[in-house]
Design a protein around this motif. Sequence first.
Motif, PDB file in Angstrom:
ATOM      1  N   ARG A   1      -2.821   9.031  -9.370  1.00 28.59           N
ATOM      2  CA  ARG A   1      -1.995   9.688  -8.350  1.00 28.59           C
ATOM      3  C   ARG A   1      -2.405   9.333  -6.920  1.00 28.59           C
ATOM      4  O   ARG A   1      -1.560   9.238  -6.039  1.00 28.59           O
ATOM      5  CB  ARG A   1      -2.060  11.204  -8.546  1.00 28.59           C
ATOM      6  CG  ARG A   1      -1.084  11.949  -7.677  1.00 28.59           C
ATOM      7  CD  ARG A   1      -0.714  13.271  -8.313  1.00 28.59           C
ATOM      8  NE  ARG A   1       0.182  14.031  -7.477  1.00 28.59           N
ATOM      9  CZ  ARG A   1       1.505  13.874  -7.433  1.00 28.59           C
ATOM     10  NH1 ARG A   1       2.078  12.964  -8.172  1.00 28.59           N
ATOM     11  NH2 ARG A   1       2.247  14.624  -6.651  1.00 28.59           N
ATOM     12  N   ASP A   2      -3.699   9.085  -6.680  1.00 27.19           N
ATOM     13  CA  ASP A   2      -4.136   8.783  -5.312  1.00 27.19           C
ATOM     14  C   ASP A   2      -4.201   7.270  -5.033  1.00 27.19           C
ATOM     15  O   ASP A   2      -4.650   6.862  -3.964  1.00 27.19           O
ATOM     16  CB  ASP A   2      -5.487   9.441  -5.034  1.00 27.19           C
ATOM     17  CG  ASP A   2      -6.568   8.973  -6.005  1.00 27.19           C
ATOM     18  OD1 ASP A   2      -6.213   8.410  -7.058  1.00 27.19           O
ATOM     19  OD2 ASP A   2      -7.748   9.173  -5.695  1.00 27.19           O
TER      20      ASP A   2
ATOM     21  N   HIS B   1       0.820  -1.220   0.000  1.00 30.34           N
ATOM     22  CA  HIS B   1       0.000   0.000   0.000  1.00 30.34           C
ATOM     23  C   HIS B   1       0.853   1.270   0.000  1.00 30.34           C
ATOM     24  O   HIS B   1       0.607   2.210   0.751  1.00 30.34           O
ATOM     25  CB  HIS B   1      -0.966   0.004   1.202  1.00 30.34           C
ATOM     26  CG  HIS B   1      -1.756  -1.265   1.299  1.00 30.34           C
ATOM     27  ND1 HIS B   1      -2.731  -1.610   0.396  1.00 30.34           N
ATOM     28  CD2 HIS B   1      -1.686  -2.289   2.183  1.00 30.34           C
ATOM     29  CE1 HIS B   1      -3.240  -2.778   0.732  1.00 30.34           C
ATOM     30  NE2 HIS B   1      -2.616  -3.220   1.804  1.00 30.34           N
ATOM     31  N   TYR B   2       1.852   1.291  -0.845  1.00 29.91           N
ATOM     32  CA  TYR B   2       2.740   2.447  -0.947  1.00 29.91           C
ATOM     33  C   TYR B   2       2.074   3.499  -1.835  1.00 29.91           C
ATOM     34  O   TYR B   2       1.576   3.182  -2.923  1.00 29.91           O
ATOM     35  CB  TYR B   2       4.085   2.022  -1.547  1.00 29.91           C
ATOM     36  CG  TYR B   2       5.165   3.048  -1.415  1.00 29.91           C
ATOM     37  CD1 TYR B   2       5.879   3.189  -0.238  1.00 29.91           C
ATOM     38  CD2 TYR B   2       5.478   3.893  -2.475  1.00 29.91           C
ATOM     39  CE1 TYR B   2       6.879   4.141  -0.110  1.00 29.91           C
ATOM     40  CE2 TYR B   2       6.474   4.840  -2.360  1.00 29.91           C
ATOM     41  CZ  TYR B   2       7.164   4.962  -1.169  1.00 29.91           C
ATOM     42  OH  TYR B   2       8.157   5.903  -1.044  1.00 29.91           O
ATOM     43  N   PRO B   3       2.008   4.760  -1.403  1.00 29.34           N
ATOM     44  CA  PRO B   3       1.337   5.805  -2.194  1.00 29.34           C
ATOM     45  C   PRO B   3       2.049   6.059  -3.527  1.00 29.34           C
ATOM     46  O   PRO B   3       3.265   6.245  -3.565  1.00 29.34           O
ATOM     47  CB  PRO B   3       1.424   7.047  -1.314  1.00 29.34           C
ATOM     48  CG  PRO B   3       1.803   6.560   0.039  1.00 29.34           C
ATOM     49  CD  PRO B   3       2.506   5.266  -0.133  1.00 29.34           C
ATOM     50  N   VAL B   4       1.282   6.057  -4.597  1.00 27.34           N
ATOM     51  CA  VAL B   4       1.836   6.326  -5.922  1.00 27.34           C
ATOM     52  C   VAL B   4       2.468   7.718  -5.957  1.00 27.34           C
ATOM     53  O   VAL B   4       3.481   7.938  -6.623  1.00 27.34           O
ATOM     54  CB  VAL B   4       0.736   6.190  -7.009  1.00 27.34           C
ATOM     55  CG1 VAL B   4       1.220   6.699  -8.359  1.00 27.34           C
ATOM     56  CG2 VAL B   4       0.286   4.741  -7.114  1.00 27.34           C
ATOM     57  N   ALA B   5       1.917   8.658  -5.230  1.00 28.10           N
ATOM     58  CA  ALA B   5       2.446  10.024  -5.207  1.00 28.10           C
ATOM     59  C   ALA B   5       3.893  10.071  -4.711  1.00 28.10           C
ATOM     60  O   ALA B   5       4.644  10.990  -5.052  1.00 28.10           O
ATOM     61  CB  ALA B   5       1.567  10.904  -4.328  1.00 28.10           C
ATOM     62  N   ASN B   6       4.328   9.068  -3.940  1.00 26.92           N
ATOM     63  CA  ASN B   6       5.693   9.045  -3.416  1.00 26.92           C
ATOM     64  C   ASN B   6       6.688   8.382  -4.370  1.00 26.92           C
ATOM     65  O   ASN B   6       7.887   8.397  -4.117  1.00 26.92           O
ATOM     66  CB  ASN B   6       5.737   8.305  -2.077  1.00 26.92           C
ATOM     67  CG  ASN B   6       5.017   9.053  -0.980  1.00 26.92           C
ATOM     68  OD1 ASN B   6       4.577  10.185  -1.162  1.00 26.92           O
ATOM     69  ND2 ASN B   6       4.876   8.425   0.170  1.00 26.92           N
TER      70      ASN B   6
ATOM     71  N   GLU C   1       8.817   9.946 -10.711  1.00 27.18           N
ATOM     72  CA  GLU C   1       7.920  10.287 -11.817  1.00 27.18           C
ATOM     73  C   GLU C   1       7.847   9.181 -12.872  1.00 27.18           C
ATOM     74  O   GLU C   1       6.768   8.850 -13.359  1.00 27.18           O
ATOM     75  CB  GLU C   1       8.369  11.593 -12.460  1.00 27.18           C
ATOM     76  CG  GLU C   1       7.421  12.101 -13.515  1.00 27.18           C
ATOM     77  CD  GLU C   1       7.845  13.457 -14.050  1.00 27.18           C
ATOM     78  OE1 GLU C   1       7.499  13.719 -15.203  1.00 27.18           O
ATOM     79  OE2 GLU C   1       8.497  14.225 -13.325  1.00 27.18           O
ATOM     80  N   ASP C   2       8.990   8.592 -13.220  1.00 27.99           N
ATOM     81  CA  ASP C   2       8.977   7.571 -14.279  1.00 27.99           C
ATOM     82  C   ASP C   2       8.212   6.312 -13.858  1.00 27.99           C
ATOM     83  O   ASP C   2       7.696   5.581 -14.702  1.00 27.99           O
ATOM     84  CB  ASP C   2      10.396   7.211 -14.720  1.00 27.99           C
ATOM     85  CG  ASP C   2      11.234   6.628 -13.602  1.00 27.99           C
ATOM     86  OD1 ASP C   2      11.053   7.039 -12.444  1.00 27.99           O
ATOM     87  OD2 ASP C   2      12.090   5.764 -13.887  1.00 27.99           O
ATOM     88  N   LEU C   3       8.073   6.062 -12.569  1.00 28.49           N
ATOM     89  CA  LEU C   3       7.317   4.895 -12.101  1.00 28.49           C
ATOM     90  C   LEU C   3       5.830   5.192 -11.928  1.00 28.49           C
ATOM     91  O   LEU C   3       5.024   4.290 -11.785  1.00 28.49           O
ATOM     92  CB  LEU C   3       7.898   4.385 -10.777  1.00 28.49           C
ATOM     93  CG  LEU C   3       9.330   3.854 -10.831  1.00 28.49           C
ATOM     94  CD1 LEU C   3       9.784   3.417  -9.451  1.00 28.49           C
ATOM     95  CD2 LEU C   3       9.451   2.707 -11.817  1.00 28.49           C
TER      96      LEU C   3
END
Length: 98
Positions: free
Chosen positions: A24-25, A8-13, A16-18
């Motif tokens: 985003r949320d 459950h790692y936030p995509v926002a963190n 950018e290339d990943l």
Amino acid sequence: MNKIVREHYPVANLPEDLREGLERDATVRVVIESHTVTDAEDIERDSVFKDFGMPVRKPLTIEETLEMIRRIRAEDRPSVSMEEAVARIRELRDEWDY
């Protein structure tokens, strides 16, 4: 080999290339595995040797190399001069001229 898993790692963190193609949320599962250079080299070398049916040999350690050098020096082989070495090489080379 080390492995890190984050659920459950936030995509926002993410860098950018990943983040490409992800909302985003959203959250993702991130798995990071580290391999030493020698692990990767061993895997590649082993697969090549196995393809040809050759036995896999590990490289010598520094200690093994130094021990081999000591053993050869202990045999006290006579050294040859530069001129003698060149003469031997020319003799071998000239055998192929006929």
